[in-house]
Design an enzyme around this catalytic site. Structure first.
Site, PDB file in Angstrom:
ATOM      1  N   ARG A  90       1.006  -0.901   0.685  1.00 23.25           N
ATOM      2  CA  ARG A  90      -0.232  -0.095   0.353  1.00 23.25           C
ATOM      3  C   ARG A  90       0.598   1.272  -0.151  1.00 23.25           C
ATOM      4  NH1 ARG A  90      -2.260   1.320   4.325  1.00 23.25           N
ATOM      5  NH2 ARG A  90      -2.815  -0.763   4.999  1.00 23.25           N
ATOM      6  N   ASP A 209      -8.907  16.683 -16.575  1.00 20.24           N
ATOM      7  CA  ASP A 209      -9.633  15.741 -17.667  1.00 20.24           C
ATOM      8  C   ASP A 209      -8.772  15.586 -18.192  1.00 20.24           C
ATOM      9  OD1 ASP A 209     -10.024  12.402 -17.969  1.00 20.24           O
ATOM     10  OD2 ASP A 209     -11.976  13.358 -16.269  1.00 20.24           O
TER      11      ASP A 209
HETATM   12  C1  LIG Z   1     -13.568  11.013 -18.931  1.00 18.18           C
HETATM   13  C2  LIG Z   1     -13.865  10.435 -17.186  1.00 18.18           C
HETATM   14  N1  LIG Z   1     -13.062  10.532 -16.402  1.00 18.18           N
HETATM   15  C3  LIG Z   1     -12.662   9.827 -15.178  1.00 18.18           C
HETATM   16  C4  LIG Z   1     -13.882   8.421 -14.969  1.00 18.18           C
HETATM   17  C5  LIG Z   1     -13.580   7.595 -13.629  1.00 18.18           C
HETATM   18  O1  LIG Z   1     -12.805   6.965 -14.946  1.00 18.18           O
HETATM   19  P1  LIG Z   1     -13.049   5.292 -13.916  1.00 18.18           P
HETATM   20  O2  LIG Z   1     -14.197   4.907 -14.834  1.00 18.18           O
HETATM   21  O3  LIG Z   1     -11.770   4.468 -14.112  1.00 18.18           O
HETATM   22  O4  LIG Z   1     -13.585   4.957 -12.192  1.00 18.18           O
HETATM   23  C6  LIG Z   1     -14.351   8.622 -16.424  1.00 18.18           C
HETATM   24  C7  LIG Z   1     -15.151   6.985 -16.705  1.00 18.18           C
HETATM   25  O5  LIG Z   1     -15.314   6.963 -17.647  1.00 18.18           O
HETATM   26  C8  LIG Z   1     -14.219   9.662 -17.400  1.00 18.18           C
HETATM   27  O6  LIG Z   1     -15.326   9.423 -19.228  1.00 18.18           O
END
Ligand SMILES: Cc1ncc(COP(=O)(O)O)c(C=O)c1O
Length: 403
Positions: A90, A209
């Site tokens: 961890r 993101d």
């Molecule tokens: C743009 C975006 N960010 C974050 C996530 C979350 O990721 P995870 O499904 O790996 O937890 C997603 C999932 O579809 C996503 O499309």
């Protein structure tokens, strides 16, 4: 529609010296395609290996418990990765560390910290800021449905103010800990000027993101984003068989993320770390090939009378959002080659109806306000032959007027 831009030649920032786990420092700056296949692997030849080893240990033997105590103290105080062998999985894992090294190099950041999923990665960012009393988040819709939900529902104690990009600066408060955006956004593929957004954030960290663009098409850190988040489940893994998340950032923030990861336990499994490192090596090739398919399909969809709107990003990419005149559920029911499934970024094509699945958890009014209409379909284009994909979509769209 603007042409797709593939910046694969950009020289990336690099680090030096070999210190295990593929962590290398001051190598000459290399192009992204080269980093994709070599970053995180620099020490392998010296180890007499070609493929990265998978270390599945959950614990690590040591006859020196004084030394272990000192390493745990250093980690607890600073979040720096312990020198020498890990103490417990961890705290850190060498196979996962290779993936982190490689992803940081591709995104042009000092560090990266991997988690069990994209949502675990976002949760860790929020926990770091909340623990500092900075619970307010300014965010631009749309975001991925569950990210929207995590902020709106305040599940981790955050309070969110949703704004247009132009309203970011005015929405900042003394307790604002984060500004969060997606570009291109899930699911509409709306794009933001990340440099302008970063400027509006002032000293508040911007989290971008970058799941949809990947570092092949866009490196948000170069535009001023302090945190670059990926659902690595998507393009970074690339084959629909790994769930993972990662935050690329400066070492200061990475230390805080590692401390939260250690204390809350959202670690990435080493096998996933291995698969992600392997996935990165083909990332530029996959993204480029899938993007070429997507650009062509976007062109054909835009010319089709059964389709009312097509959204395709200026920076390109392998995602298309489109709205149909007919019933989107019938299109989902009609595909045979394309898989009707949520998620994206795999070698095979996937289609889903955001209002039913990926953004179902967002209240209808908010969803509509973010431009996610009930007619919208989201297509993740894979590596199949483009004419075969078109044949399938054409059939799924139905007769002359559509379904
Ligand atoms: C743009 C975006 N960010 C974050 C996530 C979350 O990721 P995870 O499904 O790996 O937890 C997603 C999932 O579809 C996503 O499309």
């Amino acid at each position: 529609m603007d042409s797709v831009v593939y910046d694969t030649q950009g020289a990336l920032g690099a680090q030096d010296d070999l210190s295990g786990n593929g962590r290398a420092v001051a190598a000459p700056a290399r192009a992204l395609a080269t980093e994709a296949v070599h970053a995180g692997r620099e020490d392998l030849a010296a180890l007499g290996l070609h493929a990265a080893p998978i270390d599945l240990s959950t614990t690590y033997p040591s006859y020196d418990s004084r030394g272990e105590a000192a390493r745990i103290d250093a980690f607890a105080a600073e979040g720096a990765e312990p020198e020498g062998p890990p103490v417990y999985a961890r705290l850190g894992n060498p196979t996962v560390a290779r993936f982190e090294t490689a992803l940081a190099r591709l995104e042009g950041t000092e560090s990266a910290v991997a988690f069990a999923s994209g949502m675990a990665a976002l949760s860790a960012v929020l926990l770091v800021r909340n623990a500092m009393g900075l619970r307010h988040v300014v965010a631009v819709r749309p975001l991925y449905g569950c990210s929207d939900h995590l902020l709106t529902a305040g599940l981790l104690g955050s309070e969110v103010t949703w704004v247009d990009p132009a309203g970011i600066a005015d929405a900042l408060r003394p307790d604002t800990g984060l500004v969060m955006v997606e570009s291109p956004a899930n699911p509409t593929l709306a794009e933001l000027d990340l440099r302008a957004v970063a400027h509006a954030c002032g000293s508040v960290p911007l989290l971008a993101d970058n799941t949809f663009a990947t570092p092949v098409l866009q490196r948000p850190a170069e535009s001023g984003a302090r945190l670059v988040l990926h659902s690595a489940t998507k393009y970074l893994g690339g084959h629909g068989d790994v769930m993972a998340g990662v935050v690329a950032c400066d070492e200061d923030f990475a230390r805080k993320l590692r401390q939260v990861r250690f204390a809350t336990g959202g670690v990435l499994h080493p096998l996933a770390g291995y698969l992600l490192l392997r996935g990165l090596s083909t990332l530029p090739v996959r993204v480029r090939a899938a993007s070429a398919n997507a650009a062509e399909l976007a062109r054909r969809l835009a010319a089709d009378p059964r389709v009312s709107r097509v959204h395709y990003p200026r920076i390109g990419g392998a995602m298309i959002a489109f709205e149909v005149h007919g019933d989107p559920h019938e299109v989902i029911a009609g595909v045979r080659l394309v898989t009707p499934a949520v998620s994206l970024g795999s070698v095979d094509s996937l289609i889903q109806h955001p209002a039913s699945i990926s953004h179902r958890i967002v209240p209808t009014e908010d969803r509509h306000g973010a431009g996610v209409s009930d007619k919208l379909l989201r297509l993740s284009v894979g590596l199949e032959d483009v004419d075969d994909l078109w044949t399938d979509l054409d059939a799924a769209l139905g007769g002359p007027g559509g379904r």
